[in-house]
Design a protein around this motif. Structure first.
Motif, PDB file in Angstrom:
ATOM      1  N   ALA A 238      10.238   4.841  -0.425  1.00 30.48           N
ATOM      2  CA  ALA A 238      11.541   4.337  -0.843  1.00 30.48           C
ATOM      3  C   ALA A 238      12.568   4.667   0.238  1.00 30.48           C
ATOM      4  O   ALA A 238      13.089   5.771   0.294  1.00 30.48           O
ATOM      5  CB  ALA A 238      11.945   4.965  -2.178  1.00 30.48           C
ATOM      6  N   SER A 239      12.816   3.689   1.120  1.00 34.82           N
ATOM      7  CA  SER A 239      13.774   3.908   2.212  1.00 34.82           C
ATOM      8  C   SER A 239      14.698   2.713   2.386  1.00 34.82           C
ATOM      9  O   SER A 239      15.064   2.344   3.505  1.00 34.82           O
ATOM     10  CB  SER A 239      13.037   4.200   3.523  1.00 34.82           C
ATOM     11  N   GLY A 240      15.076   2.072   1.275  1.00 32.57           N
ATOM     12  CA  GLY A 240      15.981   0.940   1.353  1.00 32.57           C
ATOM     13  C   GLY A 240      15.350  -0.213   2.116  1.00 32.57           C
ATOM     14  O   GLY A 240      14.197  -0.576   1.899  1.00 32.57           O
ATOM     15  N   TRP A 241      16.113  -0.790   3.030  1.00 33.58           N
ATOM     16  CA  TRP A 241      15.628  -1.921   3.817  1.00 33.58           C
ATOM     17  C   TRP A 241      14.831  -1.481   5.037  1.00 33.58           C
ATOM     18  O   TRP A 241      14.272  -2.325   5.753  1.00 33.58           O
ATOM     19  CB  TRP A 241      16.796  -2.791   4.279  1.00 33.58           C
ATOM     20  N   TYR A 242      14.768  -0.175   5.309  1.00 33.58           N
ATOM     21  CA  TYR A 242      14.092   0.304   6.514  1.00 33.58           C
ATOM     22  C   TYR A 242      12.594   0.443   6.282  1.00 33.58           C
ATOM     23  O   TYR A 242      12.142   0.786   5.185  1.00 33.58           O
ATOM     24  CB  TYR A 242      14.685   1.652   6.948  1.00 33.58           C
ATOM     25  N   PRO A 243      11.791   0.175   7.317  1.00 38.49           N
ATOM     26  CA  PRO A 243      10.330   0.270   7.153  1.00 38.49           C
ATOM     27  C   PRO A 243       9.865   1.716   7.095  1.00 38.49           C
ATOM     28  O   PRO A 243      10.562   2.637   7.541  1.00 38.49           O
ATOM     29  CB  PRO A 243       9.795  -0.431   8.408  1.00 38.49           C
ATOM     30  N   ASN A 244       8.674   1.914   6.551  1.00 40.54           N
ATOM     31  CA  ASN A 244       8.093   3.247   6.499  1.00 40.54           C
ATOM     32  C   ASN A 244       6.571   3.130   6.392  1.00 40.54           C
ATOM     33  O   ASN A 244       6.015   2.033   6.430  1.00 40.54           O
ATOM     34  CB  ASN A 244       8.688   4.064   5.339  1.00 40.54           C
ATOM     35  N   GLN A 245       5.912   4.260   6.244  1.00 41.37           N
ATOM     36  CA  GLN A 245       4.455   4.319   6.202  1.00 41.37           C
ATOM     37  C   GLN A 245       3.914   3.839   4.862  1.00 41.37           C
ATOM     38  O   GLN A 245       4.206   4.415   3.811  1.00 41.37           O
ATOM     39  CB  GLN A 245       3.997   5.759   6.438  1.00 41.37           C
ATOM     40  N   ALA A 246       3.112   2.760   4.880  1.00 45.15           N
ATOM     41  CA  ALA A 246       2.418   2.329   3.666  1.00 45.15           C
ATOM     42  C   ALA A 246       1.310   3.316   3.338  1.00 45.15           C
ATOM     43  O   ALA A 246       0.745   3.966   4.223  1.00 45.15           O
ATOM     44  CB  ALA A 246       1.831   0.935   3.842  1.00 45.15           C
ATOM     45  N   ARG A 247       1.000   3.421   2.060  1.00 37.97           N
ATOM     46  CA  ARG A 247      -0.123   4.254   1.613  1.00 37.97           C
ATOM     47  C   ARG A 247      -0.907   3.488   0.559  1.00 37.97           C
ATOM     48  O   ARG A 247      -0.371   2.605  -0.110  1.00 37.97           O
ATOM     49  CB  ARG A 247       0.376   5.580   1.053  1.00 37.97           C
ATOM     50  N   TYR A 248      -2.175   3.847   0.434  1.00 40.96           N
ATOM     51  CA  TYR A 248      -2.993   3.205  -0.588  1.00 40.96           C
ATOM     52  C   TYR A 248      -3.673   4.249  -1.455  1.00 40.96           C
ATOM     53  O   TYR A 248      -3.948   5.367  -1.027  1.00 40.96           O
ATOM     54  CB  TYR A 248      -4.028   2.264   0.037  1.00 40.96           C
ATOM     55  N   MET A 249      -3.912   3.848  -2.700  1.00 42.41           N
ATOM     56  CA  MET A 249      -4.620   4.663  -3.673  1.00 42.41           C
ATOM     57  C   MET A 249      -5.727   3.798  -4.267  1.00 42.41           C
ATOM     58  O   MET A 249      -5.644   2.568  -4.250  1.00 42.41           O
ATOM     59  CB  MET A 249      -3.666   5.145  -4.766  1.00 42.41           C
ATOM     60  N   THR A 250      -6.739   4.414  -4.824  1.00 45.59           N
ATOM     61  CA  THR A 250      -7.831   3.664  -5.431  1.00 45.59           C
ATOM     62  C   THR A 250      -8.158   4.229  -6.813  1.00 45.59           C
ATOM     63  O   THR A 250      -7.867   5.390  -7.119  1.00 45.59           O
ATOM     64  CB  THR A 250      -9.098   3.694  -4.558  1.00 45.59           C
ATOM     65  N   THR A 252     -11.211   3.360 -10.277  1.00 43.50           N
ATOM     66  CA  THR A 252     -12.288   2.536 -10.823  1.00 43.50           C
ATOM     67  C   THR A 252     -11.882   1.869 -12.121  1.00 43.50           C
ATOM     68  O   THR A 252     -12.649   1.105 -12.703  1.00 43.50           O
ATOM     69  CB  THR A 252     -13.557   3.377 -11.043  1.00 43.50           C
ATOM     70  N   SER A 253     -10.669   2.137 -12.586  1.00 43.83           N
ATOM     71  CA  SER A 253     -10.128   1.508 -13.775  1.00 43.83           C
ATOM     72  C   SER A 253      -8.620   1.394 -13.611  1.00 43.83           C
ATOM     73  O   SER A 253      -7.983   2.276 -13.021  1.00 43.83           O
ATOM     74  CB  SER A 253     -10.451   2.339 -15.025  1.00 43.83           C
ATOM     75  N   MET A 254      -8.034   0.327 -14.139  1.00 38.85           N
ATOM     76  CA  MET A 254      -6.583   0.212 -14.108  1.00 38.85           C
ATOM     77  C   MET A 254      -5.922   1.270 -14.987  1.00 38.85           C
ATOM     78  O   MET A 254      -4.718   1.519 -14.868  1.00 38.85           O
ATOM     79  CB  MET A 254      -6.150  -1.189 -14.543  1.00 38.85           C
ATOM     80  N   ASN A 255      -6.702   1.919 -15.845  1.00 40.51           N
ATOM     81  CA  ASN A 255      -6.186   3.026 -16.635  1.00 40.51           C
ATOM     82  C   ASN A 255      -6.069   4.308 -15.818  1.00 40.51           C
ATOM     83  O   ASN A 255      -5.532   5.311 -16.300  1.00 40.51           O
ATOM     84  CB  ASN A 255      -7.093   3.292 -17.836  1.00 40.51           C
ATOM     85  N   GLY A 256      -6.617   4.290 -14.577  1.00 38.89           N
ATOM     86  CA  GLY A 256      -6.637   5.476 -13.756  1.00 38.89           C
ATOM     87  C   GLY A 256      -7.850   6.339 -14.076  1.00 38.89           C
ATOM     88  O   GLY A 256      -8.740   5.928 -14.826  1.00 38.89           O
ATOM     89  N   PRO A 257      -7.927   7.545 -13.505  1.00 37.44           N
ATOM     90  CA  PRO A 257      -6.946   8.132 -12.602  1.00 37.44           C
ATOM     91  C   PRO A 257      -6.997   7.497 -11.208  1.00 37.44           C
ATOM     92  O   PRO A 257      -8.024   6.978 -10.788  1.00 37.44           O
ATOM     93  CB  PRO A 257      -7.364   9.603 -12.544  1.00 37.44           C
ATOM     94  N   TRP A 258      -5.863   7.577 -10.511  1.00 41.37           N
ATOM     95  CA  TRP A 258      -5.746   7.060  -9.159  1.00 41.37           C
ATOM     96  C   TRP A 258      -5.919   8.188  -8.150  1.00 41.37           C
ATOM     97  O   TRP A 258      -5.509   9.321  -8.396  1.00 41.37           O
ATOM     98  CB  TRP A 258      -4.391   6.383  -8.965  1.00 41.37           C
ATOM     99  N   SER A 259      -6.532   7.860  -7.036  1.00 43.58           N
ATOM    100  CA  SER A 259      -6.805   8.857  -5.998  1.00 43.58           C
ATOM    101  C   SER A 259      -5.514   9.301  -5.323  1.00 43.58           C
ATOM    102  O   SER A 259      -4.448   8.701  -5.500  1.00 43.58           O
ATOM    103  CB  SER A 259      -7.743   8.266  -4.946  1.00 43.58           C
ATOM    104  N   ALA A 260      -5.611  10.346  -4.522  1.00 43.34           N
ATOM    105  CA  ALA A 260      -4.491  10.754  -3.679  1.00 43.34           C
ATOM    106  C   ALA A 260      -4.191   9.648  -2.680  1.00 43.34           C
ATOM    107  O   ALA A 260      -5.084   8.916  -2.244  1.00 43.34           O
ATOM    108  CB  ALA A 260      -4.822  12.053  -2.953  1.00 43.34           C
ATOM    109  N   ALA A 261      -2.928   9.511  -2.303  1.00 46.12           N
ATOM    110  CA  ALA A 261      -2.513   8.442  -1.393  1.00 46.12           C
ATOM    111  C   ALA A 261      -2.980   8.719   0.026  1.00 46.12           C
ATOM    112  O   ALA A 261      -2.913   9.855   0.507  1.00 46.12           O
ATOM    113  CB  ALA A 261      -1.003   8.282  -1.427  1.00 46.12           C
ATOM    114  N   GLN A 262      -3.449   7.663   0.700  1.00 38.32           N
ATOM    115  CA  GLN A 262      -3.866   7.724   2.098  1.00 38.32           C
ATOM    116  C   GLN A 262      -3.002   6.769   2.918  1.00 38.32           C
ATOM    117  O   GLN A 262      -2.605   5.702   2.437  1.00 38.32           O
ATOM    118  CB  GLN A 262      -5.339   7.319   2.233  1.00 38.32           C
ATOM    119  N   ASN A 263      -2.738   7.136   4.179  1.00 33.99           N
ATOM    120  CA  ASN A 263      -1.917   6.291   5.035  1.00 33.99           C
ATOM    121  C   ASN A 263      -2.638   4.993   5.380  1.00 33.99           C
ATOM    122  O   ASN A 263      -3.859   4.964   5.549  1.00 33.99           O
ATOM    123  CB  ASN A 263      -1.544   7.024   6.315  1.00 33.99           C
TER     124      ASN A 263
END
Length: 478
Positions: A238-250, A252-263
């Motif tokens: 969350a940095s307004g209009w400025y770009p920043n580092q995307a991260r992804y999580m994974t 096995t279900s949309m109910n979660g749990p979700w993994s730790a974020a990776q760059n």
């Protein structure tokens, strides 16, 4: 009986071999995607589909997004374009306009996403809704239509189950279930956490709160895809209009749990913000397409589109994103190909004006977007240099810069090149005002290339407190 249409949803798709996806060949159906320039529709007008999504109906792709031609965040129109090949886009209609409902007359409508409901035969559009003056409401809005680019009936705005909702996306699974993921507030402030919901069967509301995702991580701009039985969630900071580092999580279900974020990608996501993931399922391959926004806050209508092939591996729960100024896609076969360019800097001997302990010059050309060179002190100008070992033709210089979240800066720099290490030619880029990532088309022959970091200009501070830093330099050529 309602007429059934074959609609491509964001769903589970098979993993194909790298060779079949990235086979470099000239296919007559292949089109070229150019990242960075203005994109025009088939009439010559600038494409206004910011924050949008793409849905495939039969053999046609439809791109539905925000009209920012008035260079304002206030709602002007939702626009719909059509294309047979993901390159040549024809303006079709304004599916939603300020006149569509009294609530839209003075408002903000952002990130429209459309999914198709097989049971009701309706195309359902979800959006982020705010009033025209600020971002205090934190609502979603919903509309529906009998046709993808038809006039949508506006059903109103609301906070899903009472939760704040700002940047958002919707995702339709292969079993027809659909979900909302939005930047929300778990008690630690605006956009502090992501909120996950399951939609009702008609997709017009939410039925269940599934839980908090990336709690207290301050993530926004969610985009979701599924590959190999695994869900991938990409977000930005969350940095307004400025770009920043995307991260992804994974998960096995949309109910979660979700993994730790990776760059994902580089420190600025190649100067873009995540928006949508489009699976292009072809006859011989499936390509996942990262759709990003390169925002221009002073002229929102001039904001650019960054589309890049996204590598997802559900079996290993990994994702990767590489920069491509230009690349080709065949929307029929799903095959992707690239120009025949080599990164001549990779692994070559690098030096610098100075280096802090643990931040050697070699980290800039090691192929790792997360490893940086840092000067030994706040000394401007500073320089970094590479010996290519022999004279090479260089056609593109890509630089990943340091950004500090909340105090972002653009860098003024020079590219210097030489065949002998004594006589130098300078390309002056001290007028640069691009944040986080620069790509310079060039054409020179050199053995030695030097990047001179002249200054960093912070948007919120007249004093440059940055230590000269580079994350990655790629020198591309034949």
């Amino acid at each position: 009986m309602k007429m059934m249409k074959r609609v491509l949803a964001i769903c589970s798709l098979p993993l194909v071999s790298a060779a079949s996806v990235y086979d470099y060949r000239a296919d007559l159906a292949s089109v070229t995607i150019n990242n960075g320039p203005v994109w025009y529709d088939t009439t010559g007008g600038t494409i206004q589909a910011h924050g949008g999504s793409v849905i495939k109906v039969d053999s046609t792709y439809y791109w539905i997004g925000e009209d920012k031609l008035h260079d304002s965040a206030t709602f002007r129109n939702v626009v719909c374009y059509s294309s047979p090949d993901l390159k040549n886009w024809k303006w079709v209609s304004y599916p939603l306009k300020p006149s569509s409902h009294a609530e839209l007359a003075s408002s903000k409508i952002e990130r429209p996403k459309v999914i198709y409901n097989q049971t009701t035969g309706k195309y359902v559009m979800w959006m982020h809704y705010e009033n025209a003056t600020d971002y205090s409401l934190g609502r979603v809005a919903v509309a529906s239509s009998n046709s993808v680019c038809g006039s949508y009936t506006y059903h109103g705005s609301f906070r899903p189950l009472g939760y704040e909702s700002r940047d958002m996306t919707v995702f339709k699974d292969e079993d027809g279930s659909a979900y909302l993921m939005s930047a929300s507030n778990s008690g630690t402030g605006t956009n502090g956490s992501l909120a996950s919901f399951k939609l009702t069967n008609d997709y017009l509301n939410v039925s269940t709160f599934l839980g908090w995702v990336a709690e207290n991580g301050h993530r926004e701009a969610p985009a979701i895809a599924k590959q190999g039985g695994r869900y991938f969630l990409i977000t930005s900071g969350a940095s307004g209009w400025y770009p920043n580092q995307a991260r992804y999580m994974t998960a096995t279900s949309m109910n979660g749990p979700w993994s730790a974020a990776q760059n994902l990608g580089n420190s600025s996501t190649f100067y873009s913000q995540s928006n949508f993931i489009l699976p292009v399922q072809g006859t011989s391959a499936t390509t996942y397409l990262y759709m990003g926004n390169r925002w221009n806050p002073s002229r929102l209508g001039d904001s650019r589109y960054i589309w890049l092939p996204l590598t997802l591996n559900g079996a290993n729960a990994t994702a990767s994103l590489e920069w491509r100024s230009q690349w080709n896609i065949d929307a029929v076969t799903g095959a992707v190909s690239y120009p025949n360019l080599v990164n001549h800097a990779l692994g070559k001997t690098a030096t610098a004006s100075s280096s802090a302990s643990g931040f050697a010059a070699s980290r800039v050309n090691d192929g790792n977007y997360q490893a940086e060179w840092k000067a030994s002190g706040v000394t401007w100008p500073s320089w970094w240099q590479v010996d290519l070992g022999a004279t090479r033709n260089i056609q593109e210089v890509d630089i990943s810069w340091f950004l500090y979240n909340g105090s972002e800066a653009y860098h003024q720099y020079r590219i210097e090149h030489s065949t002998n290490g004594t006589t130098w030619t300078t390309i002056d880029r001290t007028t640069n005002k691009t944040y986080g990532f620069t790509t310079d088309p060039v054409n020179f022959n050199a053995r030695y290339v030097r990047i001179v970091l002249v200054n960093a200009v912070l948007w919120n501070n007249p004093n440059n407190w940055y230590t000269p830093t580079l994350y990655e330099v790629q020198l591309l050529g034949g």
